[in-house]
Every structure is written in C-alpha cells, then in structure tokens.
Write a protein that holds these residues in place. Structure first.
Motif, PDB file in Angstrom:
ATOM      1  N   LEU A  87       0.844  -1.198   0.000  1.00  0.00           N
ATOM      2  CA  LEU A  87       0.000   0.000   0.000  1.00  0.00           C
ATOM      3  C   LEU A  87       0.874   1.241   0.000  1.00  0.00           C
ATOM      4  O   LEU A  87       0.556   2.246  -0.642  1.00  0.00           O
ATOM      5  CB  LEU A  87      -0.922   0.003   1.222  1.00  0.00           C
ATOM      6  CG  LEU A  87      -1.988  -1.087   1.245  1.00  0.00           C
ATOM      7  CD1 LEU A  87      -2.796  -1.002   2.528  1.00  0.00           C
ATOM      8  CD2 LEU A  87      -2.898  -0.966   0.046  1.00  0.00           C
ATOM      9  N   GLU A 132       3.917   1.343  -1.219  1.00  0.00           N
ATOM     10  CA  GLU A 132       4.488   1.406  -2.570  1.00  0.00           C
ATOM     11  C   GLU A 132       3.470   1.950  -3.561  1.00  0.00           C
ATOM     12  O   GLU A 132       3.812   2.746  -4.447  1.00  0.00           O
ATOM     13  CB  GLU A 132       4.941   0.010  -3.021  1.00  0.00           C
ATOM     14  CG  GLU A 132       6.223  -0.435  -2.355  1.00  0.00           C
ATOM     15  CD  GLU A 132       6.757  -1.726  -2.943  1.00  0.00           C
ATOM     16  OE1 GLU A 132       6.044  -2.375  -3.736  1.00  0.00           O
ATOM     17  OE2 GLU A 132       7.896  -2.082  -2.600  1.00  0.00           O
ATOM     18  N   ALA A 133       2.222   1.512  -3.391  1.00  0.00           N
ATOM     19  CA  ALA A 133       1.170   1.990  -4.300  1.00  0.00           C
ATOM     20  C   ALA A 133       1.027   3.501  -4.171  1.00  0.00           C
ATOM     21  O   ALA A 133       0.878   4.208  -5.166  1.00  0.00           O
ATOM     22  CB  ALA A 133      -0.156   1.296  -3.993  1.00  0.00           C
ATOM     23  N   ALA A 134       1.090   4.018  -2.949  1.00  0.00           N
ATOM     24  CA  ALA A 134       0.978   5.466  -2.743  1.00  0.00           C
ATOM     25  C   ALA A 134       2.135   6.185  -3.428  1.00  0.00           C
ATOM     26  O   ALA A 134       1.927   7.204  -4.104  1.00  0.00           O
ATOM     27  CB  ALA A 134       0.962   5.780  -1.247  1.00  0.00           C
ATOM     28  N   GLN A 135       3.342   5.639  -3.289  1.00  0.00           N
ATOM     29  CA  GLN A 135       4.488   6.270  -3.939  1.00  0.00           C
ATOM     30  C   GLN A 135       4.361   6.193  -5.456  1.00  0.00           C
ATOM     31  O   GLN A 135       4.721   7.113  -6.176  1.00  0.00           O
ATOM     32  CB  GLN A 135       5.781   5.596  -3.486  1.00  0.00           C
ATOM     33  CG  GLN A 135       6.087   5.903  -2.030  1.00  0.00           C
ATOM     34  CD  GLN A 135       7.250   5.094  -1.504  1.00  0.00           C
ATOM     35  OE1 GLN A 135       7.738   4.189  -2.164  1.00  0.00           O
ATOM     36  NE2 GLN A 135       7.691   5.426  -0.307  1.00  0.00           N
ATOM     37  N   ASP A 136       3.838   5.065  -5.914  1.00  0.00           N
ATOM     38  CA  ASP A 136       3.620   4.902  -7.347  1.00  0.00           C
ATOM     39  C   ASP A 136       2.646   5.956  -7.857  1.00  0.00           C
ATOM     40  O   ASP A 136       2.732   6.405  -8.985  1.00  0.00           O
ATOM     41  CB  ASP A 136       3.062   3.499  -7.603  1.00  0.00           C
ATOM     42  CG  ASP A 136       2.945   3.187  -9.081  1.00  0.00           C
ATOM     43  OD1 ASP A 136       3.990   3.114  -9.735  1.00  0.00           O
ATOM     44  OD2 ASP A 136       1.813   3.037  -9.575  1.00  0.00           O
ATOM     45  N   LEU A 137       1.695   6.331  -6.998  1.00  0.00           N
ATOM     46  CA  LEU A 137       0.683   7.324  -7.370  1.00  0.00           C
ATOM     47  C   LEU A 137       1.110   8.720  -6.912  1.00  0.00           C
ATOM     48  O   LEU A 137       0.305   9.512  -6.440  1.00  0.00           O
ATOM     49  CB  LEU A 137      -0.679   6.932  -6.790  1.00  0.00           C
ATOM     50  CG  LEU A 137      -1.229   5.615  -7.352  1.00  0.00           C
ATOM     51  CD1 LEU A 137      -2.337   5.062  -6.482  1.00  0.00           C
ATOM     52  CD2 LEU A 137      -1.721   5.816  -8.772  1.00  0.00           C
ATOM     53  N   TYR A 138       2.395   8.984  -7.017  1.00  0.00           N
ATOM     54  CA  TYR A 138       2.972  10.321  -6.864  1.00  0.00           C
ATOM     55  C   TYR A 138       2.961  10.884  -5.450  1.00  0.00           C
ATOM     56  O   TYR A 138       3.039  12.086  -5.263  1.00  0.00           O
ATOM     57  CB  TYR A 138       2.299  11.316  -7.832  1.00  0.00           C
ATOM     58  CG  TYR A 138       2.136  10.746  -9.203  1.00  0.00           C
ATOM     59  CD1 TYR A 138       3.251  10.503 -10.000  1.00  0.00           C
ATOM     60  CD2 TYR A 138       0.879  10.382  -9.690  1.00  0.00           C
ATOM     61  CE1 TYR A 138       3.113   9.927 -11.249  1.00  0.00           C
ATOM     62  CE2 TYR A 138       0.736   9.806 -10.943  1.00  0.00           C
ATOM     63  CZ  TYR A 138       1.857   9.581 -11.720  1.00  0.00           C
ATOM     64  OH  TYR A 138       1.725   9.008 -12.942  1.00  0.00           O
ATOM     65  N   ALA A 139       2.819  10.021  -4.422  1.00  0.00           N
ATOM     66  CA  ALA A 139       2.948  10.520  -3.055  1.00  0.00           C
ATOM     67  C   ALA A 139       4.430  10.617  -2.718  1.00  0.00           C
ATOM     68  O   ALA A 139       5.098   9.606  -2.559  1.00  0.00           O
ATOM     69  CB  ALA A 139       2.242   9.589  -2.072  1.00  0.00           C
ATOM     70  N   GLY A 140       4.936  11.828  -2.651  1.00  0.00           N
ATOM     71  CA  GLY A 140       6.354  12.046  -2.387  1.00  0.00           C
ATOM     72  C   GLY A 140       6.555  12.717  -1.045  1.00  0.00           C
ATOM     73  O   GLY A 140       5.824  12.431  -0.098  1.00  0.00           O
ATOM     74  N   PRO A 141       7.535  13.601  -0.938  1.00  0.00           N
ATOM     75  CA  PRO A 141       7.700  14.360   0.302  1.00  0.00           C
ATOM     76  C   PRO A 141       6.444  15.226   0.499  1.00  0.00           C
ATOM     77  O   PRO A 141       5.842  15.669  -0.476  1.00  0.00           O
ATOM     78  CB  PRO A 141       8.918  15.242   0.040  1.00  0.00           C
ATOM     79  CG  PRO A 141       9.551  14.708  -1.196  1.00  0.00           C
ATOM     80  CD  PRO A 141       8.489  14.006  -1.975  1.00  0.00           C
ATOM     81  N   GLU A 174       4.126  12.088   2.148  1.00  0.00           N
ATOM     82  CA  GLU A 174       2.714  12.090   1.785  1.00  0.00           C
ATOM     83  C   GLU A 174       2.100  10.695   1.921  1.00  0.00           C
ATOM     84  O   GLU A 174       0.934  10.553   2.277  1.00  0.00           O
ATOM     85  CB  GLU A 174       2.569  12.579   0.339  1.00  0.00           C
ATOM     86  CG  GLU A 174       1.427  13.530   0.157  1.00  0.00           C
ATOM     87  CD  GLU A 174       1.455  14.198  -1.203  1.00  0.00           C
ATOM     88  OE1 GLU A 174       0.523  14.954  -1.489  1.00  0.00           O
ATOM     89  OE2 GLU A 174       2.400  13.972  -1.979  1.00  0.00           O
ATOM     90  N   ARG A 193      -1.229  10.000   4.076  1.00  0.00           N
ATOM     91  CA  ARG A 193      -2.450   9.578   3.379  1.00  0.00           C
ATOM     92  C   ARG A 193      -2.769   8.111   3.575  1.00  0.00           C
ATOM     93  O   ARG A 193      -3.908   7.699   3.379  1.00  0.00           O
ATOM     94  CB  ARG A 193      -2.318   9.847   1.872  1.00  0.00           C
ATOM     95  CG  ARG A 193      -2.035  11.270   1.500  1.00  0.00           C
ATOM     96  CD  ARG A 193      -3.237  12.134   1.751  1.00  0.00           C
ATOM     97  NE  ARG A 193      -2.903  13.528   1.506  1.00  0.00           N
ATOM     98  CZ  ARG A 193      -3.678  14.546   1.832  1.00  0.00           C
ATOM     99  NH1 ARG A 193      -4.853  14.313   2.400  1.00  0.00           N
ATOM    100  NH2 ARG A 193      -3.304  15.781   1.617  1.00  0.00           N
ATOM    101  N   VAL A 194      -1.757   7.306   3.880  1.00  0.00           N
ATOM    102  CA  VAL A 194      -1.997   5.857   3.943  1.00  0.00           C
ATOM    103  C   VAL A 194      -1.600   5.274   5.301  1.00  0.00           C
ATOM    104  O   VAL A 194      -2.438   4.756   6.029  1.00  0.00           O
ATOM    105  CB  VAL A 194      -1.246   5.128   2.799  1.00  0.00           C
ATOM    106  CG1 VAL A 194      -1.424   3.622   2.926  1.00  0.00           C
ATOM    107  CG2 VAL A 194      -1.750   5.604   1.449  1.00  0.00           C
TER     108      VAL A 194
END
Lengths: 377, 338
Positions: free
Chosen positions: B185, B187-196, B245, B249-250
């Motif tokens: 989950l 990784e999925a958030a990072q994949d969907l542009y969740a960065g700093p 992020e 968010r997660v």
C-alpha cells in the motif's frame, strides 16, 4: 518503427549473493503490449519493480521515453503500477482510490471528477464510487486497480501478475477486457506473468525469462512455432524433443538423424551454426495413422506404440512410445474419432507423421541444471 | 455431555461466555452495586452506616470538595497520554517497519519492564529523579542547575512516572496496527505520486507540535508562549524531515485503530492512577485516585470514596464516548471498510 518507451541497458540486480536480474537489454516500443514471462524466481518481477522505481539496479541504466530514470523515486516517474492483489487503499472508497494520484499531482477537483468518471466508464464500474474495497468482488477490485493507475495517463503501465488472484473463468474474461482497454487507451503495457497462455493471448511481444535473463524475445507465434531453447520449448506449451545429429540436406530442408537413425527433415534456416541438437515438434502437429496407411510425401514419420490415452472432450492426449524408448505426446481433435470406442487404445501400433515445416530445433545445452527447470514435455 | 452439546448447539456460545460473565458478576457487578449502595450511606465506622436516598448530597459535596483533584487528574492523564503517544508512535513505527530481524527482541524490550513490579519501577524513578540523583546530581555539581532545583515532588515527576509506566500500553497496539499494514500500500501510494509532504508536513508538524507543547506548558505551569514556539519549531522540523505524503495519506490513517486503542489504554488507567502521585508527587499534585484511596483506607469515609469512584467512572465514560465519536468508531470502521 514506433518510438521506444522503455529501454533497459545492461540492467543487473543483485540481492546479496543472489543474482536476480543478469545484464538485461530490452526495448519496449510505444503502444506495445509487452510481457515478461517466466517461472517464479526468474527475475521478471524484479525487472518490473526496477522500471517502477521500487528497486534500484545494481548496474545498468533504465530510460523512460529517452530520459534516464534509473535513480528517480517512483513518485517522480511517469509510470504506474497495477499491483499483484491490487493494493487498493482499504480506508478509501473507489472514487478516492482512483483520484489518489490526481490529487497528489494537484489536479483541480473538477477535472478529477471528470477523469474518474471517464475511467469508471472504461472499466464498467460506474455507480461504484462510494463502495469500499472490501465491498467489491475480486474482479471489480482488479478493475479499480487498473482505473487507479490509468487515470494518471502514464507513459507506461506496469502490471504485476494482475490476474493471479482471480478464478479461471474471470481470468479469461479479464484477459479480453485488458486487451480491449489497452487498445482503447493506447498506453504501453508491460505485463508480468508466469501463465504462458495469458501472455500469448494478450501480448504483442513476449520476453521469456529464466534465471535472470530472457532466453527468447518475440511475438507469440514465433515463440511457439520456433522456440530457440529447450527452456522456451518446454515453458510455452508442450514440446516433444528428440536428440538428433545433423546429416546433410535435402532440397530446402536439413536432415537430422534420430538415435535409431530415422531421418527427420527440418527447415534449413533453423540449423545454422548448430552441431548438437534436439529436434522438436508440438503435440497437435502430429497425426496418428494405422501403421500401413500412406503418409503424405516428404512428411517426417515415425512408428510407435500407444502407451496412454486421456480423453479430454475437445481432444484426446496420447502418449506414444517410439523405437528407442522416447515417449511423445500427441493431441488429436476428437473429430474423426469422436467416441471413446473409436480412440486409439494403449498397446496399438501407430504411425506418427508431421510436416517438416512444423519441425523446430533447439541446441543441446551443456549446462545440466537447465534441464531440471524444463517442465515435463 | 457430548450428546447434550450436539442436541443443543445453540447453547455453546453461552457456555463459553459463562466463566467470564460469572467472574464479572462476582467481582465487578456486585462490588459496583455494593459501592453504589455505600455512596448513599451516612454515619461512621463507630456509629455504623445507614442507607438513605437523602444522601445524594454526598455527590455534589464530594465534587465540590475534590474538584481540583479531578481537574488535575484529567490534565495529568491527558499530558501523559500525549507524551506516551509522541514517544510510542515513532518507536512502534521503527520496530514495525525497520525492525528487521531484531523485531522480536525490540518488542521484548518494550514489554521487559513488566517483569518488575509496578511499585518497584516507580520507586526507581524516585531514585532517578532524586534531588541529588543520577540526573540532577551531576548537573548540580557542574553548576548548571541551582542546588535547590527539584524534579521530584513536582507535576513533571508525576506525569513522567505515568508516561513511563503506561508506555507499553500505547506502543503495542500501535505496533500491531502498523505491522498489519500491507507494505505494497505504501508502494502503491508512492507509485501514485505521493512524495515528500510539502508544505503539508511542515504546517501539520508546526501546528501539532505547537499545540501539544503549549498544552504541556499549561499543565506544567511553564511559559506557554515559549513552549508553543518551541513545539512549533520542533514540529516543523520533524514534519518536514519525516512526514511523507504516503505516511499522511496511507500509513497514519491505517494505524488509527491502534492509536485509538493505545490512547484509551493509557488514558483510562492514568485517570484513576494514584501510585505515581503518591510516590513521585507532593500534596499539591494529588490526583483523584489518591483521594479515593485515602477516603477508603485511611479515613474510612466510605460514602465519599464511593461517590468519588462513581463520578470518576461517569467522567471516564463521557470522555471515552466523546473520543470514540470523534475518532474511534468512524475511523476504525473506515479502516475495516465497513
């Protein structure tokens, strides 16, 4: 030729002492449905994760539409992933799951609403916005995961065994669905799977991977009809492989002699540069006849004894033992011999024949260990 | 027996519940009822006690007389809960996400203090915080602190004691909920542009840090403005550096059930605690638990003690209900996807 979307140059990944990916060079064209196919542990998922940015290669370079992204984190790459088991956010509903990427990119809410609605239409889930991931079925979750990735309009979509958790019937349905969606959106798909049938159904090109490398790269037909190695021949479908020695040519064909001296004709182009070979033929290419029945001119032919017959409805699968003891698998459509009483019976003597054009050749590999990994032919 | 159970399958849950229910009836419901009765008593040990509904006046009287201790209990428990949360969350996060092979050892270390008696551990704090103990002694010898400076017998000592003693109750539930989170989950958030998380992390860090430190400042009677400034600065730095992020968010939303359980497990016993105040405090840090204990065991003033116990129970019930409404049920069920 279409522009290259993804380019891997000498990409290698080591985990401690294990070599997961071994100097892979790969070019995926724009708009292509490209599959990485191989058994578990062959390095296909690691390759995908390096393209996605979840792993960094030990050596080599990864380019995305010409830009070097080797060291960029996932959130700075214009690729999106459909994860195995979907990885939907359980605390968010379908709408918020799909909107997640757009919100992180600060897309205005009004545009988000339109794009999410468009995606839900594409995956046929309109009306499911308020549902939580726990309230939808596996197939629906699969489509939400797809929508969540595609809504960001990535340059490349990575799919990691996305259909693995679905039952067979749904999987077949989703294969067709995925192909439709890919053609509709025109985005490059890189698809990881261990299911050869899945890869063949959907892909434009497939790289068959084994032990950190790909053994062969090509479209499904050429991989199936002309496998280049023992491994590929065994991994894609069922192959009959017989050791043979090259012995001259006849017209357009090379001639190889089996252990019992039977000659087998092979299309000439395939034998270039090879010495120790195995000749191969797919089970459905072989016809069974009475021992004294004539065989079309120029066909390869062997005699043998039926050892086993398994009735499978559409077809029957026979095991035929030829002279010298090798066993061949033969599929026969249940057309001419449709009822059980008409099938060949174990113990009956038969003549096998096939067109020389359906014969392929794989080199004999010295490396013993590779033999162990070939599924039973 | 076997045939009885096969014939009456519906009985099974009741039979399984029976030991627990009997236990609660004997050791909770009956004493609570007894206590309710005795809160309407009047009289003394010498003259004997008499029950009368007239004695409801004991309640407002007790509340008026010990309101200060009630308020202090709530403030101390709140401060301890905030502090345990601030310490436990990063601790649990590190064990769950970065623990690797040491995970079980680290968890054992979290629980290890329980192998020593609660009372002994609190006594140990008395020595640690002592006027010439390991903390203050060297500082005083170096002339960094005034020889008259004390930690013992201050609110800081009491809240520190509670924080220390209840830390595992916060750490473990948060650990469990973090441990359960599927790493994909994140990784999925990072994949969907969740960065700093910028500037969100900085702002949230500053606001939360400032708020919490301000509250602690108010409780400990420090300079509130100074504390708010300190907290906001520290929070901004931590928020900028550590809050991504994908965490906001997660990870954090998914760990809320653990935060909810942990805060309740610390807050509720802390409200009724009297050991820390008795051992580490002074008469002006008395909590309501101390009052109840003294009324019961020293003064034999059973009516007042019982009334206070009931008020405390009611107060906890109200706090928990409000809290559950605000955070618990909705978010917890959201996480479960109900």
């Amino acid at each position: 030729m279409a522009p290259i979307d993804v380019r891997l140059v000498g990409v290698t990944k080591r985990f401690g002492d294990t070599l997961a990916v071994d100097h892979i060079d790969l070019e995926v064209e724009s708009g292509e449905f490209f599959s990485l196919l191989g058994p578990s542990g062959c390095g296909k998922t690691t390759t995908l994760r390096m393209i996605g940015g979840f792993e960094q290669p030990t050596e080599g370079r990864i380019e995305l539409q010409g830009e070097d992204v080797t060291w960029l984190p996932p959130y700075r790459r214009n690729v999106n992933t459909v994860f195995q088991n979907y990885a939907l956010f359980p605390h968010l509903n379908v709408y918020d799951n799909i909107a997640f990427g757009l919100r992180r990119r600060r897309v205005p809410e009004r545009e988000i609403r339109a794009r999410v609605a468009e995606m839900l239409r594409l995956v046929e889930l309109t009306g499911f916005e308020k549902r939580r991931p726990s309230q939808i079925s596996g197939g629906q979750a699969q489509r939400v995961a797809l929508a969540r990735a595609l809504v960001n309009r990535p340059a490349v979509l990575l799919l990691d065994e996305p259909l693995g958790a679905l039952d067979l019937k749904l999987r077949k349905q989703m294969q067709v669905e995925l192909k439709r969606i890919q053609q509709e959106v025109g985005i490059t798909f890189i698809y990881v799977t261990h299911d050869q049938e899945e890869a063949m159904t959907m892909s434009d090109r497939i790289a068959v991977m084994n032990r950190g490398r790909y053994e062969q790269l090509g479209d499904p037909e050429s991989l199936y009809e002309r496998p280049a190695s023992r491994f590929v021949a065994g991994f894609l479908g069922v192959s009959n492989l017989l050791p043979a020695i090259l012995d001259g040519t006849v017209g357009d064909y090379a001639v190889a002699r089996l252990r019992d001296d039977t000659p087998v004709r092979i299309p000439r182009g395939q034998t270039a540069g090879l010495s120790r070979i195995e000749v191969g033929v797919r089970p459905e290419k072989i016809r069974l006849r009475e021992p004294d029945e004539p065989v079309p001119d120029g066909h390869n032919t062997l005699t043998g004894v039926v050892r086993d017959a398994s009735y499978m409805g559409v077809s029957t699968s026979y095991i035929v033992e030829i002279r010298g003891g090798a066993r061949l698998t033969v599929y026969e459509q249940n057309v001419e011999r449709a009822t059980r009483s008409e099938l060949w019976r174990p113990g009956e003597e038969v003549r096998l024949s096939w067109s020389p054009d359906h014969t392929f050749v794989v080199p004999v590999e010295d490396d013993r260990s590779s033999d162990e990994e070939v599924p039973a032919a | 027996m076997g045939t009885f159970l096969t014939r009456h399958r519906g009985m099974v849950p009741y039979l399984l519940l029976a030991p627990g229910l009997l236990w609660l009836a004997a050791f909770y419901v009956y004493p609570a009822f007894q206590m309710f009765i005795s809160s309407f008593w009047s009289g003394t040990l010498e003259t004997g006690f008499r029950f009368s509904l007239e004695n409801w006046r004991t309640y407002p009287a007790a509340l008026e007389r010990y309101g200060e201790q009630f308020g202090r209990s709530i403030l101390y428990a709140l401060a301890a809960t905030i502090l345990t949360f601030l310490i436990a969350y990063p601790l649990a996060y590190t064990i769950a996400f970065r623990g690797g092979r040491a995970k079980n050892l680290l968890l054992f270390l979290v629980v290890a203090p329980f192998f020593t008696s609660f009372l002994l551990r609190t006594f140990a704090w008395k020595i640690i915080l002592g006027d010439d103990g390991v903390v203050l002694g060297p500082l005083k010898d170096l002339g960094l602190l005034d020889p008259g400076f004390r930690l013992l017998a201050t609110p800081i000592a009491v809240v520190s004691g509670i924080t220390y003693n209840f830390l595992p109750f916060m750490t473990l539930p948060i650990y469990v909920s973090l441990e359960k989170i599927d790493r994909r989950l994140v990784e999925a958030a990072q994949d969907l542009y969740a960065g700093p998380w910028r500037p969100g992390g900085t702002i949230v860090g500053a606001v939360v840090g400032g708020g919490l430190f301000g509250l602690l400042g108010a409780i400990f009677a420090f300079d509130v403005l100074l504390m708010v400034g300190l907290g906001a600065t520290a929070g901004a730095v931590v928020g900028t550096g550590f809050l991504s992020e994908s965490f906001a968010r997660v990870t954090f939303p998914l760990s809320l059930p653990g935060v909810f359980a942990g805060t309740l497990l610390v807050m509720i016993p802390a409200l009724g605690d009297y050991v820390n105040a008795a051992l580490l405090g002074n008469p002006s840090t008395t909590m309501i638990g101390n009052v109840i204990q003294t009324r019961f065991l020293v003064n034999a003033d059973y009516p007042t003690a019982s009334a206070l116990s009931f008020i405390l129970m009611a107060a906890i019930l109200v706090v928990v209900t409000v809290y559950a409404r605000l955070l618990g049920t909705e978010n917890a069920s959201a996480v479960r996807g109900i």
